[in-house]
Scaffold this active site. Structure first.
Site, PDB file in Angstrom:
ATOM      1  N   CYS A  49       5.765 -26.285 -35.521  1.00  0.00           N
ATOM      2  CA  CYS A  49       6.167 -25.728 -36.809  1.00  0.00           C
ATOM      3  C   CYS A  49       6.090 -26.721 -37.962  1.00  0.00           C
ATOM      4  O   CYS A  49       5.978 -27.931 -37.770  1.00  0.00           O
ATOM      5  CB  CYS A  49       7.592 -25.224 -36.704  1.00  0.00           C
ATOM      6  SG  CYS A  49       7.860 -24.202 -35.268  1.00  0.00           S
ATOM      7  N   TYR A  58      -4.547 -35.442 -33.907  1.00  0.00           N
ATOM      8  CA  TYR A  58      -5.058 -34.094 -34.129  1.00  0.00           C
ATOM      9  C   TYR A  58      -4.242 -33.228 -35.082  1.00  0.00           C
ATOM     10  O   TYR A  58      -4.812 -32.551 -35.939  1.00  0.00           O
ATOM     11  CB  TYR A  58      -5.165 -33.390 -32.771  1.00  0.00           C
ATOM     12  CG  TYR A  58      -5.509 -31.930 -32.859  1.00  0.00           C
ATOM     13  CD1 TYR A  58      -6.812 -31.516 -33.085  1.00  0.00           C
ATOM     14  CD2 TYR A  58      -4.523 -30.951 -32.730  1.00  0.00           C
ATOM     15  CE1 TYR A  58      -7.133 -30.165 -33.182  1.00  0.00           C
ATOM     16  CE2 TYR A  58      -4.836 -29.603 -32.829  1.00  0.00           C
ATOM     17  CZ  TYR A  58      -6.144 -29.213 -33.054  1.00  0.00           C
ATOM     18  OH  TYR A  58      -6.451 -27.884 -33.159  1.00  0.00           O
ATOM     19  N   GLY A  72       1.738 -23.778 -37.954  1.00  0.00           N
ATOM     20  CA  GLY A  72       2.322 -22.593 -37.323  1.00  0.00           C
ATOM     21  C   GLY A  72       1.825 -21.335 -38.003  1.00  0.00           C
ATOM     22  O   GLY A  72       1.884 -21.244 -39.231  1.00  0.00           O
ATOM     23  N   ASN A 131      11.761 -27.965 -36.707  1.00  0.00           N
ATOM     24  CA  ASN A 131      10.456 -28.298 -36.125  1.00  0.00           C
ATOM     25  C   ASN A 131      10.725 -29.214 -34.939  1.00  0.00           C
ATOM     26  O   ASN A 131      11.383 -30.239 -35.083  1.00  0.00           O
ATOM     27  CB  ASN A 131       9.582 -29.014 -37.160  1.00  0.00           C
ATOM     28  CG  ASN A 131       8.304 -29.597 -36.565  1.00  0.00           C
ATOM     29  OD1 ASN A 131       7.769 -30.568 -37.071  1.00  0.00           O
ATOM     30  ND2 ASN A 131       7.797 -29.003 -35.498  1.00  0.00           N
ATOM     31  N   GLY A 132      10.215 -28.812 -33.776  1.00  0.00           N
ATOM     32  CA  GLY A 132      10.401 -29.617 -32.573  1.00  0.00           C
ATOM     33  C   GLY A 132      10.801 -28.736 -31.409  1.00  0.00           C
ATOM     34  O   GLY A 132      10.655 -27.499 -31.471  1.00  0.00           O
TER      35      GLY A 132
HETATM   36  O1  LIG Z   1     -10.771 -28.426 -24.101  1.00  0.00           O
HETATM   37  P1  LIG Z   1     -10.390 -27.251 -24.911  1.00  0.00           P
HETATM   38  O2  LIG Z   1      -9.417 -26.362 -24.188  1.00  0.00           O
HETATM   39  O3  LIG Z   1     -11.549 -26.493 -25.430  1.00  0.00           O
HETATM   40  O4  LIG Z   1      -9.555 -27.789 -26.146  1.00  0.00           O
HETATM   41  C1  LIG Z   1      -9.958 -28.926 -26.890  1.00  0.00           C
HETATM   42  C2  LIG Z   1     -10.236 -28.571 -28.299  1.00  0.00           C
HETATM   43  O5  LIG Z   1      -9.036 -28.018 -28.856  1.00  0.00           O
HETATM   44  C3  LIG Z   1      -8.820 -28.593 -30.125  1.00  0.00           C
HETATM   45  O6  LIG Z   1      -9.577 -27.914 -31.097  1.00  0.00           O
HETATM   46  P2  LIG Z   1      -9.248 -26.405 -31.490  1.00  0.00           P
HETATM   47  O7  LIG Z   1     -10.371 -25.561 -31.057  1.00  0.00           O
HETATM   48  O8  LIG Z   1      -7.895 -26.055 -30.999  1.00  0.00           O
HETATM   49  O9  LIG Z   1      -9.116 -26.382 -33.038  1.00  0.00           O
HETATM   50  P3  LIG Z   1      -9.783 -27.207 -34.250  1.00  0.00           P
HETATM   51  O10 LIG Z   1     -10.831 -26.323 -34.787  1.00  0.00           O
HETATM   52  O11 LIG Z   1      -8.638 -27.396 -35.193  1.00  0.00           O
HETATM   53  O12 LIG Z   1     -10.305 -28.528 -33.764  1.00  0.00           O
HETATM   54  C4  LIG Z   1      -9.367 -29.982 -29.995  1.00  0.00           C
HETATM   55  O13 LIG Z   1      -9.737 -30.494 -31.285  1.00  0.00           O
HETATM   56  C5  LIG Z   1     -10.569 -29.808 -29.104  1.00  0.00           C
HETATM   57  O14 LIG Z   1     -11.731 -29.560 -29.871  1.00  0.00           O
HETATM   58  N1  LIG Z   2       7.032 -25.477 -32.869  1.00  0.00           N
HETATM   59  C1  LIG Z   2       8.249 -25.651 -33.272  1.00  0.00           C
HETATM   60  O1  LIG Z   2       8.642 -26.669 -33.835  1.00  0.00           O
HETATM   61  C2  LIG Z   2       9.107 -24.488 -32.913  1.00  0.00           C
HETATM   62  C3  LIG Z   2      10.580 -24.641 -33.184  1.00  0.00           C
HETATM   63  C4  LIG Z   2      11.373 -23.911 -32.123  1.00  0.00           C
HETATM   64  N2  LIG Z   2      11.434 -24.699 -30.920  1.00  0.00           N
HETATM   65  C5  LIG Z   2      10.771 -22.522 -31.839  1.00  0.00           C
HETATM   66  O2  LIG Z   2      10.202 -22.309 -30.793  1.00  0.00           O
HETATM   67  O3  LIG Z   2      10.850 -21.688 -32.683  1.00  0.00           O
HETATM   68 MG   LIG Z   3     -11.306 -29.156 -32.030  1.00  0.00          MG
END
Ligand SMILES: O=P(O)(O)OC[C@H]1O[C@H](OP(=O)(O)OP(=O)(O)O)[C@H](O)[C@@H]1O
Ligand SMILES: NC(=O)CC[C@H](N)C(=O)O
Ligand SMILES: [Mg+2]
Ligand code: SF4
Length: 472
Positions: free
Chosen positions: A11, A252, A37, A112-113
């Site tokens: 979040c 990331y 989120g 968040n967390g």
């Molecule tokens: O091994 P996988 O299960 O395919 O996951 C890895 C991918 O997931 C993330 O990108 P994502 O596609 O979530 O979003 P992005 O477009 O923000 O990089 C990350 O940057 C990798 O590219």
């Molecule tokens: N990703 C988050 O930080 C989520 C906050 C909280 N744990 C929820 O699940 O709503």
């Molecule tokens: Mg990616």
């Protein structure tokens, strides 16, 4: 509905005290935190007597309509939240900020967390008669605050936070003041800013840029701030602190235009790419990044290696979430829709592809295949973080143990599965060395090493959470 993203952000929060456009600024800030989120969003405001708010499911414009936002425009104090569920189903009752209505005074709450002893606290409170309204971990703080006997709200908050374990950046809005707290390990980012003389706080500094706020500083682990008509008061709920900022925030999650300790994520990710080349030292004709999150690491890799950096893959911007069935075949089709190769950059070349992480391997597998089909002579995958082998209990959905490819296979086995000429990950030491060079005081690396810095009391496995989330 199935989320095709390999990694799911957690979040984002924003809060502001004493600004005539508090709700509008919160809305703009949440927009810039939307990457953290997408399941639901809300804004909760104070008129110094009561707490009012609007919440909804989906992206910000769906969750909060113009009419709803307009209805909040008279307030000068606000907190906001964008949610990606980590505990509790993805449904309206769990969308934050929560509002607790009580004779002792209303409370607005945004988190968040992820808490690692919420289940234990909840059971204890329920046995004393508490009735919970949501299945979210975050709700326990509201109950602890309302149960506290003292009239001193700050002391009540500090005592409550000392009972909670896990990762949290909390915003607690009372009618007459806003409390802001970061957990003793500082797992999730939390920043302090100021706009038009009003203090504000945000998960990331890109939210400050969005509202024209000055970025003052990072909020420290264990710190509790009070924002009120008396200005800003600094305090701490514990002195027993240690920095364990989430490594994946650097790698990331956070936006590249955000800053941690006044260093841009853009530069930090470039440095991760530089380090990756130092550890790998390969000869190639072109280096490409998997858009968008790996473009900076690819740039760093290119600068140190001298291998030209080109745009070899194009991302379809309109695919983030795809409403498809959750089987592997459909996931692969979705990834194919997402990334497309640029043949002239690839054909006849030895290509190094940089990605920030591999979760299931779906993205990498497809990319290797598509690059080979576009005529690549060799494809070498280089990952700007270490292998993900353990689940996260602190608020990031790093998939489940069974799905993590590196948890179940050796590098040689992954290379064979991806049909790639070589696969290299950044080392854990190399990653921390980069963070240290940007003034970091220490990070969590549990998903790479299994060394969990905060006790996990509830031991709810991500697999079980996943089921709960889907309402199974
Ligand atoms: O091994 P996988 O299960 O395919 O996951 C890895 C991918 O997931 C993330 O990108 P994502 O596609 O979530 O979003 P992005 O477009 O923000 O990089 C990350 O940057 C990798 O590219
Ligand atoms: N990703 C988050 O930080 C989520 C906050 C909280 N744990 C929820 O699940 O709503
Ligand atoms: Mg990616
Ligand atoms: S386990 Fe990994 S994803 Fe979770 S907080 Fe630690 S570094 Fe971040």
């Amino acid at each position: 509905m199935y989320d095709i993203r390999g990694l799911n952000e957690e979040c984002g929060v924003f809060g502001i005290w004493g600004h005539p456009n508090a709700a509008e600024l919160t809305y703009m800030a949440l927009h810039s935190l939307q990457h953290r989120g997408q399941e639901g969003a809300g804004i909760v405001c104070s008129d110094e007597k009561n707490i009012y708010g609007a919440r909804g499911m989906g992206l910000l414009p769906e969750a909060i309509s113009e009419v709803k936002l307009e209805s909040l425009s008279r307030f000068h104090h606000a907190i906001g939240h964008v949610r990606y569920a980590t505990t509790g189903a993805s449904e309206l009752s769990n969308v934050q900020p929560f509002i607790f209505k009580h004779s002792k005074g209303d409370i607005g709450l945004a988190h968040n967390g992820n808490l690692t002893n919420a289940e234990q606290i909840r059971l204890a409170l329920e046995s004393e008669g508490a009735i919970f309204q949501t299945s979210s971990d975050s709700e326990v703080l509201g109950h602890l605050l309302l149960k506290a006997k003292s009239d001193n709200k700050l002391n009540n908050l500090k005592a409550s936070l000392n009972q909670i374990k896990g990762a949290f950046s909390f915003l607690v809005l009372h009618p007459e003041k806003l409390f802001v707290a970061r957990d003793a390990h500082g797992v999730r980012p939390l920043m302090l800013g100021k706009v038009d003389g009003a203090y504000c706080v945000a998960s990331e500094t890109c939210a400050f840029t969005a509202v024209g706020a000055e970025y003052i500083r990072d909020i420290e682990p264990g710190e509790v701030l009070t924002l009120s008509h008396e200005g800003l008061a600094e305090d701490a709920y514990t002195m027993n602190t240690q920095s364990n900022m989430c490594s994946m925030e650097y790698v990331y999650f956070a936006r590249p235009d955000s800053e941690f300790r006044k260093h841009s994520l853009y530069e930090i990710r470039k440095a991760l790419g530089r380090k990756l080349y130092e550890e790998m030292n390969i000869a190639a004709d072109v280096v490409i990044g998997v858009p968008d999150s790996s473009l900076q690491a690819a740039k760093g890799f290119s600068l140190t290696s001298g291998i030209p950096n080109e745009q070899g893959l194009l991302k379809n911007r309109y695919i983030g979430r795809t409403f498809i069935s959750p089987d592997q075949k459909m996931r692969e089709r979705a990834v194919r829709m997402k990334h497309s190769p640029i043949r002239d950059v690839i054909e006849g070349k030895r290509v190094v592809v940089i990605d920030d992480s591999i979760v299931r391997g779906t993205t990498s597998k497809f990319i290797v295949k598509t690059l080979k089909q576009a005529g690549a002579k060799e494809v070498h995958m280089a990952i700007s973080s270490p292998p993900l082998i353990h689940p996260c209990y602190y608020g990031i959905d790093v998939s489940t143990h069974a799905e993590l490819i590196a948890a179940n296979k050796s590098i040689a086995e992954i290379e064979a599965e991806l049909e790639v000429d070589s696969l290299t990950y950044l080392s854990v030491d190399g990653m921390h060395e980069v963070f240290r060079s940007f003034d970091s005081k220490g990070e969590c690396n549990a998903c790479f090493t299994g060394n969990y810095p905060i006790e996990i009391v509830d031991h709810v496995l991500p697999e079980e959470k996943e089921k709960k989330k889907k309402g199974v």
